[in-house]
Motif scaffolding. Structure first.
Motif, PDB file in Angstrom:
ATOM      1  N   GLY A  71       0.773  -1.230   0.000  1.00  8.15           N
ATOM      2  CA  GLY A  71       0.000   0.000   0.000  1.00  8.15           C
ATOM      3  C   GLY A  71       0.805   1.281   0.000  1.00  8.15           C
ATOM      4  N   TYR A  72       2.125   1.206  -0.152  1.00  8.79           N
ATOM      5  CA  TYR A  72       2.932   2.417  -0.204  1.00  8.79           C
ATOM      6  C   TYR A  72       3.014   2.906  -1.644  1.00  8.79           C
ATOM      7  N   TYR A  93       6.031   8.261   6.579  1.00  6.59           N
ATOM      8  CA  TYR A  93       5.159   7.540   5.651  1.00  6.59           C
ATOM      9  C   TYR A  93       5.743   6.189   5.272  1.00  6.59           C
ATOM     10  N   LEU A  94       7.051   6.132   5.044  1.00  7.45           N
ATOM     11  CA  LEU A  94       7.689   4.891   4.613  1.00  7.45           C
ATOM     12  C   LEU A  94       7.985   3.936   5.758  1.00  7.45           C
ATOM     13  N   GLY A  95       7.702   4.347   7.004  1.00  5.63           N
ATOM     14  CA  GLY A  95       7.856   3.447   8.146  1.00  5.63           C
ATOM     15  C   GLY A  95       9.180   3.586   8.869  1.00  5.63           C
ATOM     16  N   ILE A 135       3.750   0.870  -4.890  1.00  8.04           N
ATOM     17  CA  ILE A 135       2.687   0.725  -5.882  1.00  8.04           C
ATOM     18  C   ILE A 135       2.951   1.794  -6.929  1.00  8.04           C
ATOM     19  N   ILE A 136       3.212   1.363  -8.152  1.00 10.23           N
ATOM     20  CA  ILE A 136       3.537   2.274  -9.249  1.00 10.23           C
ATOM     21  C   ILE A 136       2.542   2.008 -10.363  1.00 10.23           C
ATOM     22  N   ASP A 137       2.120   3.085 -11.008  1.00  7.46           N
ATOM     23  CA  ASP A 137       1.193   2.944 -12.128  1.00  7.46           C
ATOM     24  C   ASP A 137       1.757   1.981 -13.165  1.00  7.46           C
ATOM     25  N   TYR A 138       0.873   1.370 -13.933  1.00  2.49           N
ATOM     26  CA  TYR A 138       1.274   0.361 -14.911  1.00  2.49           C
ATOM     27  C   TYR A 138       2.341   0.887 -15.856  1.00  2.49           C
TER      28      TYR A 138
END
Length: 160
Positions: A71-72, A93-95, A135-138
């Motif tokens: 979910g990042y 955000y990245l933990g 998560i990166i766009d296609y």
């Protein structure tokens, strides 16, 4: 129609019924991606059988491993680093709460740490702390690290 699969890695749950590619979130499946050899290539297998390729037929299936995503978002991480990096929001955000707090207390290491983090996050060198992928766009950019192992084919250098 669907865009052709370019040989990158699949996000969990992605299914393409035409090609039969599927990555599960709980199982670590390794789908095969169709690879098309260049035209006018001739391959010889271990039995001595030769295959001539025209560029339109599948030569082999390349196994790829599924990416683990939690979910990042890459876009969110870069935006937080650019606009709120001096407050440590990108690291929170990245933990990485300790680094986020340190950046907050030092105002992003006087701006130098914010710039360095922006570059590292943009180049995907720094990712989520749990080891998952962004998560990166296609069609978005995704870096793939190349490494040389014992399975790497090395062609002998021929000198004239």
């Amino acid at each position: 129609g669907k865009p052709p699969f370019s040989g990158g890695q699949l996000d969990p749950g992605l299914w393409d019924g035409d090609r039969g590619l599927r990555c599960g979130s709980s199982d670590h499946w390794t789908p095969g991606v169709q690879c098309f050899p260049a035209p006018k290539i001739t391959c010889k297998d271990l039995s001595g059988n030769e295959t001539h390729f025209t560029g339109s037929e599948v030569g082999f299936l390349k196994p790829i491993s599924c990416r683990n995503v939690n979910g990042y978002s890459y876009k969110v991480a870069v935006a937080l680093s650019l606009f709120l990096g001096w407050l440590g929001a990108d690291r929170f955000y990245l933990g990485y709460p300790a680094l986020g707090l340190l950046k907050f207390c030092t105002v992003g290491f006087c701006g130098i740490g914010s710039l360095i983090d922006f570059i590292l996050i943009s180049m995907q060198i720094v990712g989520p702390s749990d080891g998952s992928s962004y998560i990166i766009d296609y069609y978005g950019t995704r870096l793939t690290r190349l490494s040389i192992t014992n399975e790497t084919f090395r062609k002998t250098q021929l000198y004239p």
